[in-house]
Write a protein that holds these residues in place. Structure first.
Motif: not given
Length: 141
Positions: A23, A47, A60-62, A72-74, A86, A89
């Motif tokens: 990231r 994560h 990435c995360r949720w 978020e944070r892909f 992507g 993920m």
């Protein structure tokens, strides 16, 4: 073309360090996002680390918010873009959400809106700026 893509949920510090390094490379170095914004809500997020042929390639995360479940944070490292990482993920994160997750959303960078639309997300509301980058809120249909 990669032979094997694996996306897994991670909780161990060594794997989280790899997630953060990916990231940092994509958002802080490549896109000039402020580091302090990049690392908000770490402790309340779930994560994921994506590997291609066992090499770290994406993260990435949720997390649950007052509005619902936010993806978020892909981030995919440059060398691994264009191989379907992507999409894998997003599918892995969606599969990890609780069965009762009724409102699922994300903030997509404007250029990524067509990518998320193919995965069942729909733009909602006006374009806005976050960390100096234009985004649209997108909601899972």
């Amino acid at each position: 073309m990669p032979a094997k893509i694996i996306v897994k949920k991670v909780t161990e510090q060594a794997e989280l360090d790899i997630v953060h390094a990916i990231r940092r490379e994509v958002f802080v170095v490549e896109q000039n996002c402020p580091p302090e914004l990049e690392y908000e809500n770490e402790d309340v997020s779930h994560h994921f680390l994506a590997t291609v042929d066992s090499e770290p390639a994406g993260a990435c995360r949720w997390r649950k918010t007052e509005n619902g479940y936010k993806l978020e944070r892909f981030a995919v490292l440059k060398a691994f873009r264009g191989f379907g990482l992507g999409g894998e993920m997003v599918k892995s994160v969606l599969a990890d959400l609780p069965a009762n997750a009724d409102y699922i959303y994300l903030n997509s960078q404007t250029q990524a809106v067509p990518f998320y639309a193919k995965l069942g997300f729909e733009a909602s509301g006006p374009e806005f700026e976050e960390a100096g980058i234009k985004h649209y809120k997108m909601v899972k249909k």
